[in-house]
Design an enzyme around this catalytic site. Structure first.
Site, PDB file in Angstrom:
ATOM      1  N   SER A 142      69.750 -60.743 -48.976  1.00  0.00           N
ATOM      2  CA  SER A 142      70.932 -60.997 -49.653  1.00  0.00           C
ATOM      3  C   SER A 142      70.999 -60.880 -51.247  1.00  0.00           C
ATOM      4  CB  SER A 142      71.447 -62.344 -49.157  1.00  0.00           C
ATOM      5  OG  SER A 142      71.862 -62.494 -47.886  1.00  0.00           O
TER       6      SER A 142
ATOM      7  N   GLU B 109      13.389 -57.564 -90.643  1.00  0.00           N
ATOM      8  CA  GLU B 109      13.434 -56.309 -90.648  1.00  0.00           C
ATOM      9  C   GLU B 109      12.976 -55.441 -91.713  1.00  0.00           C
ATOM     10  OE1 GLU B 109      13.925 -54.829 -87.932  1.00  0.00           O
ATOM     11  OE2 GLU B 109      15.142 -56.140 -86.654  1.00  0.00           O
TER      12      GLU B 109
END
Length: 853
Positions: free
Chosen positions: A503, A117
């Site tokens: 139940s 870069e």
């Protein structure tokens, strides 16, 4: 008289006099004063320009944007931790980014970035005239196009600008680069760049890139790996090592050459790195797909809770979330639920030949997949290519050849499926498979060297299940399994499925009865009940039974006594008790509610049951212990919230009665665990849902099974004791290992304020029995079982009468089970369509033990 010279006269002229002087005199004045005037004007213009430039430099939009970088907080990964505060069980983020400080960025990574870069990064002020001139010369003299941007310009473009190539954008880029260099040091600029660059696969920054592509931290990168990461940002799609490995290698090698050329590495080091192929971690190939894991349901539960509380941006912005989920327990619960559903599927469903097709482009998604589509497909089960014997996962059929063999891919592994590998389907590969089918397989053997698997065809169950474990003393959710597979069905059956409870609802009614003054030995009537068109049954089909103690009626899950109890204590009292247990769904104001007509999700039922072993105190359940923001500051920390449901006497009395369910009732199989247990089974009308919720003195675990979204019978033999209880046993057997053996506390003596209630109830029951005996004597009956009666409850005991019969479609009602009547009830609401099955045969009356409720 003295004479005045011409010059003196001119000096004495006013500006008006000078303006009105003869031309010859004005020319003389201008020749004399033009140079000082120009200098003054120049100085004024320069000063004004300087003021404007200084203002622009300090207060322009570019300056403000760059100055704001000091407080810039890019999105980072939110991590979810297990109860050990170390194990990461989930991650989510808008952008996968793991920021590093400058000193944490390895030198090899910095050198690779600088080489490709900006090799003169430390020698310019944001703009590099030498590089610009050099790039322009190369562009003019060669066919190559080279940019002159510095690393600072790249950062400015990535942070503030678009990628359009215009002169205006370039000028703005220069201005921003100058401002960045003015405000920040070179080290800060490098840190910003290394943490912000996009590397593809939703990875931002070098640390996330290292984890994504190589499965390691940036500090462990080799020179070749660092060069690859530095190569990608120029064009993340074009140079992706996943999609274009050849182009990625070319770009990586260019970076290595530049590192050698600019003195960041020796030629020998770069040559050795170039000689190696790109080697990515297996997990890199599945970044577009989330990882399938046992923690998917709790992680999604946490994500939704965080986003509801903090918004998506905050929730996915770098939080650290510490949870109550136990890693080993969650894995075991996940395995147990999946195996339980597969066990049911094999014994009840039959082979369905139900396969999923991968997405294809041809013929609006209905055509055959191309070889490229087959090769590019990825499934969450393949994440990491980490396969073990016994694991069940999805495989992709790649081809079926005439030899009656199918080639199936599992990520980077493959398997050849022949007729003997078709499992319990007993089908032939050439008849069953087509390229593009996704089918479930069980792994029988793993050959890591050749990346081959030996598999057996299985089937994704159509039925769903859920499991949840809660610490009754702390309210911490230890496990949560919401279904068979999160990526098959994201609906969480543990928290979102409102189902009738059968139940399992009875303990709330019995609790109200105990608080009302009854004891485990209090006799409850088993006389038949008929209210309008509704006449409840016991599980065996009988309309009544003999009178029996409360503890026996609950243990055997008898339905008629439960309805009598609710009628005795009053529906209003029962509904208030349900609300006190933390059930958010109001109990339906009808007697069938005693048998579980109310629809409640599993998590609420488990939380309600936690009050029993915790001496009547319910602790608010939670999965999040604390949340830290990205800086480590505490955003929230769990604060214990408790609710006094019933007193200690009532709670421990219920524990002793519910232990009877395990000792001699409908869940005797649980006694095989060899630890003190209590709980309750539940089966809904037509066997559409089966439940079991059991607990030790510390932990409560609930299990549920049923078809998703609709009321479809599971089968005549499926009850809470046969469908849900085995999953509970399989989980608790492993979960309770190495945990201290605990015993339940003994119920204290009945409080004084309840003793008077107890004596009053005894007198009322004795009077009622005497009245019944007298009626029987008058009628000359010798049978002590009271006859069927049309019993109408008192007005204060029921708030709404049973609705009249209409011609509307029948709604699902409570299922008779070993203690749940086959009711054609007054109104239990149903929100799902039902599927019917051939009528069941009633059990034999008087069976010594029901087949499991």
């Amino acid at each position: 008289m003295a004479t005045i010279s011409t010059g003196s006269k001119l000096r004495a002229y006013s500006p008006r006099a000078i303006a009105s002087a003869p031309p010859s005199e004005r020319r003389h004045i201008l020749r004399r004063f033009w140079l000082p005037a120009v200098l003054v004007l120049g100085l004024a213009a320069g000063g004004l320009t300087g003021i404007i430039a200084a203002y622009e430099l300090n207060y322009s939009r570019a300056a403000n944007e760059v100055a704001a970088l000091a407080t810039y907080r890019p999105s980072v990964v939110t991590r979810i931790y297990a109860d050990d505060d170390k194990t990461v069980i989930g991650e989510f983020a808008l952008e996968k980014r793991i920021p590093l400080k400058y000193d944490e960025i390895p030198p090899v990574m910095k050198n690779a970035i600088l080489a490709v870069e900006d090799a003169r990064f430390y020698d310019h002020i944001g703009i590099d005239p030498i590089r610009i001139i050099g790039a322009a010369w190369k562009n003019l003299t060669t066919e190559k196009v080279e940019g002159g941007s510095t690393l600072t310009q790249q950062l400015a473009k990535n942070l503030f600008l678009s990628k359009e190539q215009t002169l205006k954008r370039k000028v703005n880029e220069w201005a921003l680069a100058l401002q960045i260099e003015r405000y920040y040091t070179k080290s800060q600029i490098m840190e910003l760049y290394a943490n912000h660059i996009f590397l593809g696969a939703n990875a931002y920054g070098v640390e996330a890139g290292a984890e994504t592509y190589f499965g390691k931290q940036a500090r462990d990168l080799t020179i070749g790996e660092a060069a690859l990461l530095a190569a990608v940002p120029k064009a993340p799609t074009e140079y992706s090592p996943l999609n274009n490995p050849a182009r990625a290698k070319e770009r990586r090698d260019l970076v290595l050459d530049l590192m050698a050329k600019n003195g960041f590495a020796t030629q020998a080091e770069t040559d050795a790195a170039k000689a190696k192929p790109i080697q990515l971690a297996d997990t890199a190939y599945y970044q577009s797909q989330p990882k399938s894991s046992p923690f998917d349901y709790p992680v999604e539960y946490i994500r939704q809770e965080l986003e509801d509380k903090y918004t998506t941006r905050v929730a996915q912005g770098g939080l650290s979330v510490y949870t109550t989920i136990n890693v080993d327990a969650q894995k075991k619960a996940y395995e147990v639920v999946r195996e339980g559903l597969r066990r049911y599927d094999r014994s009840h469903s039959g082979w369905r030949s139900s396969y999923t097709k991968i997405p294809v482009a041809a013929n609006n998604g209905e055509g055959a997949p191309t070889q490229q589509e087959l090769a590019n497909y990825k499934h969450p089960d393949w994440f990491g290519n980490d396969y073990q014997q016994g694991r069940y996962l999805m495989g992709l059929v790649m081809k079926v050849d005439p030899r009656n063999e199918a080639t199936v891919r599992f990520g980077k592994y493959t398997a050849t499926v022949t007729a003997v590998d078709m499992g319990w389907s007993h089908r032939q590969p050439r008849d069953e498979f087509k390229p593009g089918y996704l089918a479930e397989f069980a792994i029988r053997e793993v050959d890591q060297k050749d990346r081959r698997l030996k598999v057996e065809l299985s089937q994704v169950p159509a039925v769903q299940g859920a499991m949840m474990t809660l610490n009754a003393k702390t309210g911490e959710m230890v496990t949560m399994v919401g279904g068979y597979d999160f990526y098959t069905n994201k609906f969480n059956n543990a928290t979102q499925a409102y189902r009738q409870t059968g139940s399992c609802f009875k303990p709330f009614v019995y609790t109200a009865a105990v608080e009302w003054g009854m004891t485990p030995d209090t006799t409850v009537s088993g006389a038949p009940i008929s209210i309008g068109p509704w006449q409840p049954h016991n599980y065996d089909g009988s309309l009544g039974c003999g009178d029996m103690p409360l503890k026996m009626a609950l243990a055997k899950s008898m339905n008629i006594p439960a309805v009598h109890l609710l009628q005795t204590v009053g529906i209003q009292t029962g509904a208030q008790m349900v609300r006190r247990f933390g059930i958010k769904v109001p109990m339906a104001p009808y007697l069938p509610s005693a048998l579980g007509a109310t629809e409640v999700p599993l998590d609420q039922m488990v939380s309600a049951y936690s009050a029993f072993p915790n001496n009547g105190v319910r602790v608010e359940p939670h999965m999040i212990r604390r949340v830290l923001d990205r800086d480590g500051a505490v955003l929230e920390e769990w604060e214990r919230t408790t609710y006094k449901v019933v007193n200690e006497y009532v709670a421990l009395t219920m524990v002793s009665m519910m232990r009877g369910v395990v000792q001699f009732g409908t869940a005797t199989a649980a006694s095989s665990l060899g630890v003190p247990l209590a709980g309750k089974t539940g089966t809904v009308n037509d066997h559409t849902d089966v439940w079991f919720i059991g607990y030790t003195p510390t932990y409560v675990t609930g299990t549920w099974m049923g078809f998703p979204g609709r009321k479809k019978p599971l089968g005549n033999d499926m009850t809470g004791g046969h469908g849900a209880l085995p999953m509970f046993i399989d989980f608790m057997k492993d979960f309770l290992k190495n945990k201290p053996k605990e015993d339940f506390g003994k119920a204290p003596t009945m409080p004084e304020d309840m003793k008077e209630l107890f004596h009053q109830r005894q007198r009322e029951l004795q009077a009622e029995r005497a009245e019944q005996a007298a009626e029987a004597k008058d009628k000359g009956e010798t049978d002590t079982t009271p006859p069927a009666t049309d019993t109408e409850p008192k007005l204060e005991q029921i708030t709404l009468p049973p609705p009249p019969k209409t011609d509307v479609p029948e709604r699902p009602v409570v299922k008779p089970e070993p203690g749940t009547p086959k009711t054609e009830a007054p109104p239990p609401a149903a929100t799902r369509p039902r599927e019917t099955e051939q009528p069941k045969k009633k059990g034999k009356k008087g069976d010594p033990e029901p087949p499991g409720d």
